[in-house]
Write a protein that holds these residues in place. Structure first.
Motif, PDB file in Angstrom:
ATOM      1  N   LEU A  13      13.682  -3.753   2.282  1.00 47.47           N
ATOM      2  CA  LEU A  13      14.286  -3.759   0.953  1.00 47.47           C
ATOM      3  C   LEU A  13      15.484  -2.815   0.935  1.00 47.47           C
ATOM      4  CD1 LEU A  13      11.196  -3.541  -1.441  1.00 47.47           C
ATOM      5  CD2 LEU A  13      12.708  -5.488  -1.100  1.00 47.47           C
ATOM      6  N   THR A  14      16.492  -3.181   0.189  1.00 47.41           N
ATOM      7  CA  THR A  14      17.605  -2.269  -0.066  1.00 47.41           C
ATOM      8  C   THR A  14      17.164  -1.275  -1.137  1.00 47.41           C
ATOM      9  OG1 THR A  14      18.490  -3.664  -1.834  1.00 47.41           O
ATOM     10  CG2 THR A  14      19.288  -4.107   0.424  1.00 47.41           C
ATOM     11  N   GLU A  15      17.992  -0.293  -1.427  1.00 46.44           N
ATOM     12  CA  GLU A  15      17.668   0.640  -2.510  1.00 46.44           C
ATOM     13  C   GLU A  15      17.530  -0.100  -3.834  1.00 46.44           C
ATOM     14  OE1 GLU A  15      16.770   3.880  -2.499  1.00 46.44           O
ATOM     15  OE2 GLU A  15      16.750   3.612  -0.323  1.00 46.44           O
ATOM     16  N   ALA A  21      11.385  -3.490  -7.066  1.00 45.46           N
ATOM     17  CA  ALA A  21       9.965  -3.561  -6.723  1.00 45.46           C
ATOM     18  C   ALA A  21       9.159  -2.569  -7.556  1.00 45.46           C
ATOM     19  CB  ALA A  21       9.769  -3.287  -5.234  1.00 45.46           C
ATOM     20  N   ARG A  22       9.707  -1.394  -7.745  1.00 51.58           N
ATOM     21  CA  ARG A  22       8.999  -0.380  -8.549  1.00 51.58           C
ATOM     22  C   ARG A  22       8.871  -0.812 -10.001  1.00 51.58           C
ATOM     23  NH1 ARG A  22      11.999   4.420  -5.333  1.00 51.58           N
ATOM     24  NH2 ARG A  22      10.411   4.611  -3.705  1.00 51.58           N
ATOM     25  N   ARG A  23       9.931  -1.393 -10.520  1.00 53.49           N
ATOM     26  CA  ARG A  23       9.882  -1.875 -11.905  1.00 53.49           C
ATOM     27  C   ARG A  23       8.871  -3.018 -12.036  1.00 53.49           C
ATOM     28  NH1 ARG A  23      12.238  -5.662 -15.444  1.00 53.49           N
ATOM     29  NH2 ARG A  23      12.425  -4.833 -17.530  1.00 53.49           N
ATOM     30  N   ALA A  24       8.927  -3.965 -11.091  1.00 53.98           N
ATOM     31  CA  ALA A  24       7.991  -5.092 -11.114  1.00 53.98           C
ATOM     32  C   ALA A  24       6.551  -4.597 -10.985  1.00 53.98           C
ATOM     33  CB  ALA A  24       8.314  -6.073  -9.987  1.00 53.98           C
ATOM     34  N   ALA A  25       6.333  -3.594 -10.155  1.00 53.54           N
ATOM     35  CA  ALA A  25       4.982  -3.057  -9.975  1.00 53.54           C
ATOM     36  C   ALA A  25       4.445  -2.486 -11.281  1.00 53.54           C
ATOM     37  CB  ALA A  25       4.981  -1.991  -8.884  1.00 53.54           C
ATOM     38  N   ARG A  26       5.277  -1.771 -12.013  1.00 55.02           N
ATOM     39  CA  ARG A  26       4.830  -1.211 -13.308  1.00 55.02           C
ATOM     40  C   ARG A  26       4.455  -2.331 -14.278  1.00 55.02           C
ATOM     41  NH1 ARG A  26       9.278   2.117 -12.300  1.00 55.02           N
ATOM     42  NH2 ARG A  26      10.530   1.030 -13.864  1.00 55.02           N
ATOM     43  N   LEU A  27       5.285  -3.368 -14.317  1.00 54.86           N
ATOM     44  CA  LEU A  27       5.000  -4.487 -15.223  1.00 54.86           C
ATOM     45  C   LEU A  27       3.734  -5.228 -14.809  1.00 54.86           C
ATOM     46  CD1 LEU A  27       8.647  -5.844 -15.606  1.00 54.86           C
ATOM     47  CD2 LEU A  27       7.319  -4.594 -17.325  1.00 54.86           C
ATOM     48  N   ALA A  44       8.448  -8.180   1.255  1.00 45.50           N
ATOM     49  CA  ALA A  44       7.352  -8.546   0.357  1.00 45.50           C
ATOM     50  C   ALA A  44       6.210  -7.534   0.469  1.00 45.50           C
ATOM     51  CB  ALA A  44       6.850  -9.946   0.675  1.00 45.50           C
ATOM     52  N   ALA A  45       5.933  -7.107   1.694  1.00 45.53           N
ATOM     53  CA  ALA A  45       4.868  -6.127   1.898  1.00 45.53           C
ATOM     54  C   ALA A  45       5.199  -4.815   1.188  1.00 45.53           C
ATOM     55  CB  ALA A  45       4.658  -5.895   3.395  1.00 45.53           C
ATOM     56  N   ARG A  46       6.441  -4.394   1.259  1.00 48.26           N
ATOM     57  CA  ARG A  46       6.859  -3.153   0.592  1.00 48.26           C
ATOM     58  C   ARG A  46       6.745  -3.280  -0.922  1.00 48.26           C
ATOM     59  NH1 ARG A  46       6.874   1.174  -1.026  1.00 48.26           N
ATOM     60  NH2 ARG A  46       8.489   2.754  -0.865  1.00 48.26           N
ATOM     61  N   THR A  47       7.102  -4.440  -1.435  1.00 48.72           N
ATOM     62  CA  THR A  47       6.973  -4.687  -2.873  1.00 48.72           C
ATOM     63  C   THR A  47       5.502  -4.630  -3.276  1.00 48.72           C
ATOM     64  OG1 THR A  47       8.970  -6.056  -2.864  1.00 48.72           O
ATOM     65  CG2 THR A  47       7.447  -6.365  -4.705  1.00 48.72           C
ATOM     66  N   ALA A  48       4.638  -5.251  -2.492  1.00 50.71           N
ATOM     67  CA  ALA A  48       3.200  -5.232  -2.780  1.00 50.71           C
ATOM     68  C   ALA A  48       2.642  -3.820  -2.688  1.00 50.71           C
ATOM     69  CB  ALA A  48       2.470  -6.162  -1.815  1.00 50.71           C
ATOM     70  N   LEU A  51       2.880  -1.976  -5.948  1.00 51.09           N
ATOM     71  CA  LEU A  51       1.823  -2.349  -6.891  1.00 51.09           C
ATOM     72  C   LEU A  51       0.489  -1.741  -6.468  1.00 51.09           C
ATOM     73  CD1 LEU A  51       0.820  -3.895  -9.357  1.00 51.09           C
ATOM     74  CD2 LEU A  51       0.677  -5.949  -7.920  1.00 51.09           C
ATOM     75  N   ALA A  52       0.219  -1.753  -5.184  1.00 60.50           N
ATOM     76  CA  ALA A  52      -1.030  -1.178  -4.679  1.00 60.50           C
ATOM     77  C   ALA A  52      -1.118   0.309  -5.004  1.00 60.50           C
ATOM     78  CB  ALA A  52      -1.134  -1.400  -3.178  1.00 60.50           C
ATOM     79  N   GLY A  53       0.017   0.998  -4.921  1.00 64.82           N
ATOM     80  CA  GLY A  53       0.035   2.417  -5.229  1.00 64.82           C
ATOM     81  C   GLY A  53      -0.327   2.718  -6.679  1.00 64.82           C
ATOM     82  N   LEU A  54      -0.011   1.800  -7.562  1.00 65.98           N
ATOM     83  CA  LEU A  54      -0.325   1.990  -8.981  1.00 65.98           C
ATOM     84  C   LEU A  54      -1.730   1.535  -9.348  1.00 65.98           C
ATOM     85  CD1 LEU A  54       3.026   0.812 -10.617  1.00 65.98           C
ATOM     86  CD2 LEU A  54       2.230   3.161 -10.265  1.00 65.98           C
ATOM     87  N   THR A  55      -2.240   0.544  -8.639  1.00 69.99           N
ATOM     88  CA  THR A  55      -3.534  -0.029  -9.009  1.00 69.99           C
ATOM     89  C   THR A  55      -4.695   0.438  -8.139  1.00 69.99           C
ATOM     90  OG1 THR A  55      -3.232  -1.936  -7.557  1.00 69.99           O
ATOM     91  CG2 THR A  55      -2.414  -2.144  -9.838  1.00 69.99           C
ATOM     92  N   GLY A  56      -4.377   0.923  -6.936  1.00 74.43           N
ATOM     93  CA  GLY A  56      -5.434   1.299  -6.001  1.00 74.43           C
ATOM     94  C   GLY A  56      -6.031   0.117  -5.266  1.00 74.43           C
ATOM     95  N   LEU A  57      -5.510  -1.072  -5.522  1.00 80.68           N
ATOM     96  CA  LEU A  57      -6.008  -2.271  -4.849  1.00 80.68           C
ATOM     97  C   LEU A  57      -5.425  -2.376  -3.439  1.00 80.68           C
ATOM     98  CD1 LEU A  57      -5.534  -4.843  -7.754  1.00 80.68           C
ATOM     99  CD2 LEU A  57      -7.722  -3.997  -6.859  1.00 80.68           C
TER     100      LEU A  57
END
Length: 102
Positions: A13-15, A21-27, A44-48, A51-57
């Protein structure tokens, strides 16, 4: 926005992409997902992971979720594709069954 065809090119991912990705993860985290399944490509893995960091999944990586292979179009912007493969690109934009980048 570059409007670049990545296809199955495995890039980081670029900056800008990381910020998106961070914004999408929060949503998405606000929707209380039960599972996270992502393509195994790095972007895609970095984006996921965001989300994993926020949900613990945990993240399950699945090759079947990779973007479609775009042949010689991969890495090119829409204007570059139009310039080099104009007839094929125009047919694809009309919705015709075109094998991109072949």
């Amino acid at each position: 926005m570059e409007q670049r065809f990545q296809g199955t090119t495995d890039i980081e991912l670029t900056e800008t992409g990381l910020a998106q990705a961070r914004r999408a993860a929060r949503l998405l985290a606000a929707l209380s997902p039960d599972a996270i399944i992502a393509s195994d490509l790095r972007r895609a893995a970095r984006t996921a992971d965001e989300l994993a960091g926020l949900t613990g999944l945990p993240v399950t990586h699945y090759e079947g979720l990779r973007e479609t292979y775009a042949g010689k179009w991969q890495g090119l912007t829409h204007p570059e594709i139009l310039d080099r493969y104009g007839e094929q690109y125009t047919a694809w934009k009309r919705g015709e069954p075109v094998r991109r980048g072949h």
